[in-house]
Scaffold this active site. Structure first.
Site, mmCIF file in Angstrom:
data_model
loop_
_atom_site.group_PDB
_atom_site.id
_atom_site.type_symbol
_atom_site.label_atom_id
_atom_site.label_comp_id
_atom_site.label_asym_id
_atom_site.label_seq_id
_atom_site.Cartn_x
_atom_site.Cartn_y
_atom_site.Cartn_z
ATOM 1 C CB ILE A 274 16.356 -25.114 48.140
ATOM 2 C CG1 ILE A 274 16.457 -23.851 49.012
ATOM 3 C CG2 ILE A 274 17.432 -25.105 47.073
ATOM 4 C CD1 ILE A 274 17.677 -23.806 49.926
ATOM 5 C CG ASP B 25 12.939 -39.930 59.310
ATOM 6 O OD1 ASP B 25 14.033 -39.567 58.826
ATOM 7 O OD2 ASP B 25 12.691 -39.894 60.525
ATOM 8 C CG PHE C 79 17.564 -30.294 48.650
ATOM 9 C CD1 PHE C 79 18.178 -29.060 48.493
ATOM 10 C CD2 PHE C 79 17.239 -31.020 47.515
ATOM 11 C CE1 PHE C 79 18.459 -28.558 47.232
ATOM 12 C CE2 PHE C 79 17.516 -30.531 46.254
ATOM 13 C CZ PHE C 79 18.130 -29.307 46.108
ATOM 14 C CB SER D 49 24.500 -23.473 55.430
ATOM 15 O OG SER D 49 24.250 -22.177 55.912
ATOM 16 C CE1 TYR E 97 20.482 -26.075 59.023
ATOM 17 C CE2 TYR E 97 21.592 -23.937 59.189
ATOM 18 C CZ TYR E 97 21.023 -24.939 58.417
ATOM 19 O OH TYR E 97 21.011 -24.824 57.050
ATOM 20 C CE LYS F 11 22.435 -27.877 56.377
ATOM 21 N NZ LYS F 11 21.822 -28.928 55.574
ATOM 22 C CE1 TYR G 83 22.637 -25.133 48.169
ATOM 23 C CE2 TYR G 83 20.925 -25.241 49.841
ATOM 24 C CZ TYR G 83 21.593 -25.811 48.781
ATOM 25 O OH TYR G 83 21.203 -27.028 48.322
ATOM 26 C CG ASN H 155 21.119 -14.894 53.503
ATOM 27 O OD1 ASN H 155 22.331 -15.081 53.582
ATOM 28 N ND2 ASN H 155 20.390 -14.609 54.553
ATOM 29 C CG ASN I 7 14.952 -17.261 57.057
ATOM 30 O OD1 ASN I 7 14.426 -18.368 57.048
ATOM 31 N ND2 ASN I 7 16.189 -17.071 57.423
ATOM 32 N N PRO J 160 20.740 -12.337 68.717
ATOM 33 C CG PRO J 160 20.249 -13.124 70.867
ATOM 34 C CD PRO J 160 19.617 -12.511 69.649
HETATM 35 P P1 NAD Z 1 12.947 -26.886 53.693
HETATM 36 O O1 NAD Z 1 12.637 -27.133 55.128
HETATM 37 O O2 NAD Z 1 11.938 -26.159 52.893
HETATM 38 O O3 NAD Z 1 13.283 -28.262 52.965
HETATM 39 C C1 NAD Z 1 13.863 -29.353 53.635
HETATM 40 C C2 NAD Z 1 12.991 -30.558 53.345
HETATM 41 O O4 NAD Z 1 13.549 -31.703 53.988
HETATM 42 C C3 NAD Z 1 11.561 -30.394 53.871
HETATM 43 O O5 NAD Z 1 10.662 -30.693 52.829
HETATM 44 C C4 NAD Z 1 11.471 -31.406 55.013
HETATM 45 O O6 NAD Z 1 10.168 -31.942 55.138
HETATM 46 C C5 NAD Z 1 12.493 -32.451 54.568
HETATM 47 N N1 NAD Z 1 13.082 -33.241 55.649
HETATM 48 C C6 NAD Z 1 13.627 -32.798 56.813
HETATM 49 N N2 NAD Z 1 14.078 -33.842 57.526
HETATM 50 C C7 NAD Z 1 13.839 -34.963 56.796
HETATM 51 C C8 NAD Z 1 14.064 -36.344 57.007
HETATM 52 N N3 NAD Z 1 14.672 -36.808 58.116
HETATM 53 N N4 NAD Z 1 13.684 -37.218 56.043
HETATM 54 C C9 NAD Z 1 13.077 -36.771 54.919
HETATM 55 N N5 NAD Z 1 12.822 -35.480 54.674
HETATM 56 C C10 NAD Z 1 13.199 -34.589 55.605
HETATM 57 O O7 NAD Z 1 14.351 -26.140 53.633
HETATM 58 P P2 NAD Z 1 15.108 -25.490 52.397
HETATM 59 O O8 NAD Z 1 15.168 -24.044 52.651
HETATM 60 O O9 NAD Z 1 14.552 -25.995 51.131
HETATM 61 O O10 NAD Z 1 16.557 -26.073 52.650
HETATM 62 C C11 NAD Z 1 17.030 -27.229 51.998
HETATM 63 C C12 NAD Z 1 18.401 -27.568 52.545
HETATM 64 O O11 NAD Z 1 19.254 -26.437 52.355
HETATM 65 C C13 NAD Z 1 18.421 -27.863 54.041
HETATM 66 O O12 NAD Z 1 19.357 -28.890 54.275
HETATM 67 C C14 NAD Z 1 18.903 -26.563 54.642
HETATM 68 O O13 NAD Z 1 19.556 -26.760 55.857
HETATM 69 C C15 NAD Z 1 19.849 -26.056 53.567
HETATM 70 N N6 NAD Z 1 20.021 -24.605 53.596
HETATM 71 C C16 NAD Z 1 18.936 -23.787 53.521
HETATM 72 C C17 NAD Z 1 19.101 -22.410 53.575
HETATM 73 C C18 NAD Z 1 17.912 -21.476 53.556
HETATM 74 O O14 NAD Z 1 18.061 -20.308 53.969
HETATM 75 N N7 NAD Z 1 16.748 -21.872 53.084
HETATM 76 C C19 NAD Z 1 20.394 -21.861 53.670
HETATM 77 C C20 NAD Z 1 21.477 -22.723 53.708
HETATM 78 C C21 NAD Z 1 21.278 -24.097 53.672
HETATM 79 N N1 UDP Z 2 16.385 -9.722 60.062
HETATM 80 C C1 UDP Z 2 15.667 -8.678 60.601
HETATM 81 N N2 UDP Z 2 14.371 -8.916 60.993
HETATM 82 C C2 UDP Z 2 13.772 -10.143 60.856
HETATM 83 C C3 UDP Z 2 14.527 -11.199 60.296
HETATM 84 C C4 UDP Z 2 15.844 -10.952 59.908
HETATM 85 O O1 UDP Z 2 16.157 -7.566 60.734
HETATM 86 O O2 UDP Z 2 12.615 -10.303 61.242
HETATM 87 C C5 UDP Z 2 17.769 -9.463 59.592
HETATM 88 C C6 UDP Z 2 18.829 -10.333 60.263
HETATM 89 O O3 UDP Z 2 19.279 -9.736 61.466
HETATM 90 C C7 UDP Z 2 19.904 -10.375 59.170
HETATM 91 C C8 UDP Z 2 19.102 -10.313 57.866
HETATM 92 O O4 UDP Z 2 17.831 -9.753 58.219
HETATM 93 O O5 UDP Z 2 20.728 -9.216 59.220
HETATM 94 C C9 UDP Z 2 18.871 -11.685 57.224
HETATM 95 O O6 UDP Z 2 18.323 -12.554 58.210
HETATM 96 P P1 UDP Z 2 17.810 -14.023 57.836
HETATM 97 O O7 UDP Z 2 17.298 -14.642 59.095
HETATM 98 O O8 UDP Z 2 16.885 -13.927 56.675
HETATM 99 O O9 UDP Z 2 19.126 -14.743 57.315
HETATM 100 P P2 UDP Z 2 20.473 -15.136 58.117
HETATM 101 O O10 UDP Z 2 20.548 -14.355 59.363
HETATM 102 O O11 UDP Z 2 20.344 -16.584 58.350
HETATM 103 O O12 UDP Z 2 21.579 -14.786 57.183
#
Ligand code: NAD
Ligand code: UDP
Length: 343
Positions: free
Chosen positions: A12, A58, A80, A124, A148, A152, A176, A178, A198, A292
């Site tokens: 992101i 870090d 992020f 999230s 996790y 958050k 966020y 999905n 995912n 689960p």
């Molecule tokens: P991502 O893992 O691609 O990006 C996170 C980045 O943070 C990575 O580049 C990682 O190297 C860096 N990082 C982790 N720990 C660090 C540290 N201690 N110091 C410096 N850098 C560090 O994940 P993303 O999907 O881009 O998610 C970004 C943020 O959004 C995260 O906080 C995540 O929890 C949150 N989020 C993501 C999703 C999703 O589905 N992708 C959904 C909800 C929330």
């Molecule tokens: N899912 C699935 N098979 C997979 C991964 C995910 O059926 O290999 C389903 C999961 O049960 C959920 C949806 O897809 O209903 C989205 O899952 P994801 O892990 O992408 O997002 P989250 O569960 O964190 O919302």
């Protein structure tokens, strides 16, 4: 504005860097590359024609992070950086609490010390827990069932306390739903290491032949086809939401939470069908046990973001899947072994 982006090399973050640079902002990226590859940032430079500072740090390393605050003028932070794998967080909770919470505390302390009090935080939809009605609105009950999600929730709590203690802070908590899809160039996208957790990256890996079939986790939910329903949002729409949140934190004080989703729910089988249409072939799948901790249904009410941030997602499910597929086809192994300019 000069914006510090933590975790800017990630999925992101890298898409948000593009939107920020394209809107004329200056960025400073810090990332320890624990879950990303510096190539994403090279691609951001390539796509925008803009250069910026990147430090491999870090954020829990106070000394190194403080050097950035001493040397750079920072107007706002988009935070992020964090570890995000739910299953791993159950297995190694201390790693998650240290990385996500201690890292955030180090960052917030430095922001306070250097008078940088504009913050956009990656929260999230997981903070809503299991017992709310759909669609989810920002004032609903919060809870978390895994480390996790708890990180958050706790960081949100910390930020609410900070805002209550010092009214000069201005904070947007972005919840966020999905995030899926990729930049339309196919140059940056989601690059999961190992077996994807995912749905969308798993489906694209099945579609390209890296995995044999998709396991559909649960086919007996109370949904239209029995499979889980989620609110998928294109990562570029999500990235644009950060710019809108940044505008809001720089024009007002206080703290606000915002759902960033589309407000629409799609089932696992809806996703399979859209991919089949895009690639013109069947996606092999098998119905499996529920995973689960999964909810049957999760989707957002996004009216607060629309009203207060003047933001709404524009891209539909087909564009999300098409862009995910384009990224997968152009980068079958993700960023590994790729050199800037080859694609
Ligand atoms: P991502 O893992 O691609 O990006 C996170 C980045 O943070 C990575 O580049 C990682 O190297 C860096 N990082 C982790 N720990 C660090 C540290 N201690 N110091 C410096 N850098 C560090 O994940 P993303 O999907 O881009 O998610 C970004 C943020 O959004 C995260 O906080 C995540 O929890 C949150 N989020 C993501 C999703 C999703 O589905 N992708 C959904 C909800 C929330
Ligand atoms: N899912 C699935 N098979 C997979 C991964 C995910 O059926 O290999 C389903 C999961 O049960 C959920 C949806 O897809 O209903 C989205 O899952 P994801 O892990 O992408 O997002 P989250 O569960 O964190 O919302």
């Amino acid at each position: 504005m000069n914006i510090l982006i933590t975790g800017g090399a990630g999925y992101i973050g890298s898409h948000t860097c593009i939107e920020l640079l394209s809107s004329g902002h200056h960025i400073i990226v810090v990332d320890d590359l624990s879950n990303s590859n510096e190539m994403s940032l090279e691609r951001v430079k390539e796509l925008t024609g803009r250069d910026f500072i990147f430090e491999k740090i870090d954020i829990a390393d106070k000394k190194k992070l403080e050097k950035i605050f001493m040397e750079q003028r920072i107007d706002a932070v988009i935070h992020f950086a964090g570890l995000k794998a739910v299953g791993e967080s159950v297995a190694v909770p201390l790693r998650y609490y240290h990385n996500n919470i201690t890292g955030s505390l180090v960052l917030f302390n430095l922001m306070e010390k250097y008078g940088v009090r504009n913050l956009v935080f990656s929260s999230s939809a997981t903070v809503y827990g299991a017992n709310n009605q759909m669609p989810l609105t920002e004032e609903m009950t919060l809870s978390a069932t895994n480390p996790y999600g708890k990180t958050k929730l706790y960081i949100e709590e910390i930020l609410r306390d900070l805002s209550a203690a010092n009214s000069n802070w201005s904070i947007a908590l972005l919840r966020y739903f999905n995030p899926v899809g990729a930049h339309s160039s196919g140059l940056i996208g989601e690059d999961p290491s190992g077996i994807p957790n995912n749905l969308i990256p798993y489906v694209t890996q099945v579609a390209i032949g890296k995995r044999e079939y998709l396991s559909v986790f649960g086919s007996d939910y109370e949904t239209k086809d029995g499979t889980g329903v989620r609110d998928y949002i294109h990562v570029v729409d999500l990235a644009k939401g950060h710019l809108k949140a940044l505008e809001e934190v720089t024009r007002s004080k206080g703290i606000g939470a915002y759902n960033l989703g589309t407000g629409k729910g799609y089932s696992v089988l809806d996703i399979v069908r859209v991919f089949e249409k895009i690639i013109g072939r069947k996606i092999p799948y098998q119905l499996a046990e529920r995973r689960p901790g999964d909810l049957a249904v999760s989707y957002a009410d996004c009216s607060k973001a629309q009203i207060k941030l003047n933001w709404a997602a524009k891209k539909d499910l087909e564009e999300m899947c098409r862009d995910s597929w384009n990224w997968q086809v152009k980068n079958p192994e993700g960023y590994i072994n790729q050199k800037v300019g080859i694609n």
